[in-house]
Design a protein around this motif. Structure first.
Motif, PDB file in Angstrom:
ATOM      1  N   THR A 100       0.810  -1.224   0.000  1.00  0.00           N
ATOM      2  CA  THR A 100       0.000   0.000   0.000  1.00  0.00           C
ATOM      3  C   THR A 100       0.839   1.268   0.000  1.00  0.00           C
ATOM      4  O   THR A 100       0.335   2.330  -0.348  1.00  0.00           O
ATOM      5  N   ASN A 101       2.115   1.161   0.384  1.00  0.00           N
ATOM      6  CA  ASN A 101       3.007   2.325   0.356  1.00  0.00           C
ATOM      7  C   ASN A 101       3.483   2.530  -1.078  1.00  0.00           C
ATOM      8  O   ASN A 101       4.212   1.704  -1.618  1.00  0.00           O
ATOM      9  N   LYS A 102       3.097   3.637  -1.682  1.00  0.00           N
ATOM     10  CA  LYS A 102       3.416   3.896  -3.091  1.00  0.00           C
ATOM     11  C   LYS A 102       4.918   4.035  -3.336  1.00  0.00           C
ATOM     12  O   LYS A 102       5.374   3.882  -4.457  1.00  0.00           O
ATOM     13  N   GLU A 103       5.689   4.323  -2.288  1.00  0.00           N
ATOM     14  CA  GLU A 103       7.131   4.486  -2.441  1.00  0.00           C
ATOM     15  C   GLU A 103       7.859   3.150  -2.573  1.00  0.00           C
ATOM     16  O   GLU A 103       8.992   3.102  -3.040  1.00  0.00           O
ATOM     17  N   ASN A 104       7.226   2.077  -2.125  1.00  0.00           N
ATOM     18  CA  ASN A 104       7.855   0.761  -2.169  1.00  0.00           C
ATOM     19  C   ASN A 104       7.709   0.138  -3.559  1.00  0.00           C
ATOM     20  O   ASN A 104       6.609   0.094  -4.107  1.00  0.00           O
TER      21      ASN A 104
END
Length: 66
Positions: free
Chosen positions: A31-35
């Motif tokens: 859910t973390n867009k940076e990952n």
């Protein structure tokens, strides 16, 4: 016979893993867009491979005393 065993193990482990803590943790990382999704997939897959390897080694050791 080998394929039947493979399919039995695959199906059992797949359904045992669905909805467990590992899958939920992986979902949260995703859910973390940076990952990076490929990094998440590779890390989670490698962790499951290592955990399964440990289980196989322990099972093999226990089988020697059976």
């Amino acid at each position: 016979m080998t394929f039947k065993i493979f399919l039995t193990i695959f199906t059992t482990v797949l359904f045992a893993e669905l909805g467990d803590k590992t899958q939920l943790a992986t979902l949260l990382f995703t859910t973390n867009k940076e990952n990076s999704k490929i990094i998440i997939f590779c890390a989670a897959a490698l962790a499951l491979i290592v955990a399964t390897g440990i289980a196989v080694l322990i099972g093999n050791a226990v089988a020697k005393y059976n």
